[in-house]
Enzyme design. Structure first.
Site, PDB file in Angstrom:
ATOM      1  N   ILE A 113      -9.932  39.183  49.093  1.00  0.00           N
ATOM      2  CA  ILE A 113      -9.058  39.133  49.968  1.00  0.00           C
ATOM      3  C   ILE A 113      -8.346  37.112  50.620  1.00  0.00           C
ATOM      4  O   ILE A 113      -8.890  36.682  49.941  1.00  0.00           O
ATOM      5  CB  ILE A 113     -10.589  39.675  50.561  1.00  0.00           C
ATOM      6  CG1 ILE A 113     -11.820  38.222  51.130  1.00  0.00           C
ATOM      7  CG2 ILE A 113     -10.944  40.649  50.391  1.00  0.00           C
ATOM      8  CD1 ILE A 113     -12.789  38.537  51.802  1.00  0.00           C
ATOM      9  N   ASP A 114      -7.578  37.713  51.360  1.00  0.00           N
ATOM     10  CA  ASP A 114      -6.730  37.044  51.650  1.00  0.00           C
ATOM     11  C   ASP A 114      -7.835  35.763  52.646  1.00  0.00           C
ATOM     12  O   ASP A 114      -8.746  35.805  52.823  1.00  0.00           O
ATOM     13  CB  ASP A 114      -5.886  37.256  52.815  1.00  0.00           C
ATOM     14  CG  ASP A 114      -5.046  38.237  52.014  1.00  0.00           C
ATOM     15  OD1 ASP A 114      -4.977  38.067  50.942  1.00  0.00           O
ATOM     16  OD2 ASP A 114      -4.536  39.199  52.792  1.00  0.00           O
ATOM     17  N   LYS A 115      -7.527  34.789  52.371  1.00  0.00           N
ATOM     18  CA  LYS A 115      -8.452  32.855  53.875  1.00  0.00           C
ATOM     19  C   LYS A 115      -8.475  33.289  54.598  1.00  0.00           C
ATOM     20  O   LYS A 115      -9.727  33.088  55.431  1.00  0.00           O
ATOM     21  CB  LYS A 115      -6.661  32.438  53.302  1.00  0.00           C
ATOM     22  CG  LYS A 115      -7.009  31.029  54.250  1.00  0.00           C
ATOM     23  CD  LYS A 115      -6.598  30.279  54.527  1.00  0.00           C
ATOM     24  CE  LYS A 115      -6.775  29.071  55.548  1.00  0.00           C
ATOM     25  NZ  LYS A 115      -5.850  28.248  55.531  1.00  0.00           N
TER      26      LYS A 115
ATOM     27  N   THR B  29      -8.628  37.072  55.871  1.00  0.00           N
ATOM     28  CA  THR B  29      -9.635  38.696  55.805  1.00  0.00           C
ATOM     29  C   THR B  29     -11.540  37.459  55.428  1.00  0.00           C
ATOM     30  O   THR B  29     -11.437  37.097  55.008  1.00  0.00           O
ATOM     31  CB  THR B  29      -9.097  39.775  55.064  1.00  0.00           C
ATOM     32  OG1 THR B  29      -7.378  39.382  55.360  1.00  0.00           O
ATOM     33  CG2 THR B  29     -10.275  40.879  54.682  1.00  0.00           C
TER      34      THR B  29
ATOM     35  N   ARG C 206      -1.625  45.613  55.166  1.00  0.00           N
ATOM     36  CA  ARG C 206      -1.345  44.656  55.714  1.00  0.00           C
ATOM     37  C   ARG C 206       0.085  45.158  55.335  1.00  0.00           C
ATOM     38  O   ARG C 206       0.693  45.523  56.579  1.00  0.00           O
ATOM     39  CB  ARG C 206      -1.729  42.829  55.911  1.00  0.00           C
ATOM     40  CG  ARG C 206      -2.884  42.529  56.073  1.00  0.00           C
ATOM     41  CD  ARG C 206      -3.290  40.818  55.005  1.00  0.00           C
ATOM     42  NE  ARG C 206      -1.849  40.417  55.860  1.00  0.00           N
ATOM     43  CZ  ARG C 206      -1.756  38.828  55.498  1.00  0.00           C
ATOM     44  NH1 ARG C 206      -2.710  38.464  54.485  1.00  0.00           N
ATOM     45  NH2 ARG C 206      -0.844  38.145  56.296  1.00  0.00           N
TER      46      ARG C 206
END
Length: 325
Positions: A138-140, A142, A237
């Protein structure tokens, strides 16, 4: 210290006539065919007490012995003592709740302080597992649940489940605009044709499916839950921006920030001050690699998202009261 594995079996009738590497891939699905071929070529596999080649044919009743060393992954990742919010752990898997601001894998500009660095300190055996056992990311900025495989069999099991789209992953998000109902975005995602650091809906992209449903509507925003059928980079997103409902605070796909009219000062301050995409991986489930049973975990949304939701809800109530006057 390197880990040594020892496996032995007898070739069954169903595999008779196959190439050795093909037969072993069927008999030992916890290891990739490429890995098994490497072990054959390096002399770590005996067929009837002799060293074979990957293309040698096998017959029913042949004996196979594998005694090999699990290689340490070829990288320079360093273990670091960093606190982890571990939700569950056993010998096969580890489930954690990642905070906002933590990068998952080391990379350019982020060689330390990442989740991988923390995991290697917590479980040094992950040096033998591809990508330190992380099978999805998962993104930084998130937050939420991530699963980590602690053994090669668990790693292959989780990878296969992801490929089969059987892993349950549900996210919560706050988006701009008011949705009247839930729906599905079924649009392929690939690299942006100009900015290669971004993703975009593209005819040349990979199939990508996001299901979403409304949790709560506010004056100019919506709290939604998203269920991933695929797991492309930045999928939620990109998909929500594609239908013109980008995530609140998204610095990449949010577009130019426009403050809705009529909001209370508290709501305006909350939106202005929210500095990350409002996205949280709150539910994760899969078939446990060892027990074969379905397991799942849930974690509540973090404080910053909860504060934003509460503030938008208060603003919504203020708006309703104004209309009643």
């Amino acid at each position: 210290m390197a880990e040594i594995i020892k496996l032995d079996t007898i070739i069954p009738d169903a595999c008779s006539g196959l190439r050795l590497d093909q037969a072993l891939a069927q008999l030992f699905p916890d290891f990739s065919r490429g890995q098994l071929s490497k072990w054959i070529k390096s002399g770590d596999v005996l067929l009837n007490n002799s060293q074979p080649k990957p293309r040698d044919k096998v017959n029913s009743g042949d004996s196979v012995l594998i005694e090999a060393e699990l290689a340490v992954q070829d990288n320079n990742w360093q273990a670091e003592q960093i606190s982890l919010n571990i939700i569950y752990e056993d010998e096969q898997v580890l489930i954690l709740n990642k905070p906002a601001g933590m990068v998952v894998h080391p990379g350019a500009g982020n060689q330390d302080g990442t989740l991988v660095n923390a995991l290697l300190a917590h479980a040094p055996g992950l040096t033998h597992i591809p990508r330190a056992g992380i099978v999805h990311r998962i993104d930084k900025n998130t937050t939420g649940l991530l699963m980590v495989a602690k053994t090669l069999p668990a790693h292959n099991s989780l990878i296969n489940q992801l490929q089969e789209r059987s892993v349950l992953r549900e996210y919560q998000a706050i988006i701009t605009g008011v949705l009247t109902a839930g729906g599905t975005v079924n649009e392929p995602i690939g690299r942006h044709h100009i900015d290669r650091k971004r993703m975009a809906v593209s005819d040349s992209g990979k199939p990508s499916i996001t299901h979403y449903r409304v949790e709560k509507r506010f004056r100019a925003h919506t709290h939604i839950r998203c269920k991933l059928e695929t797991g492309r980079t930045h999928q939620i997103r990109v998909h929500m921006a594609h239908i013109r409902h980008p995530l609140v605070g998204d610095p990449v796909y949010g577009g130019r920030f426009k403050m809705p009219k009529g909001l209370t000062d508290s709501a305006r301050d909350a939106l202005t001050g929210f500095r990350r995409q409002a996205l949280h991986a709150g539910l994760l489930g899969f078939i446990h690699p060892k027990s074969g049973e379905m397991v799942s975990w849930q974690v509540p949304i973090p404080d910053d998202m909860q504060t934003l939701i509460t503030t938008l809800d208060n603003d919504n109530q203020a708006s309703e009261q104004d209309h009643q006057l």
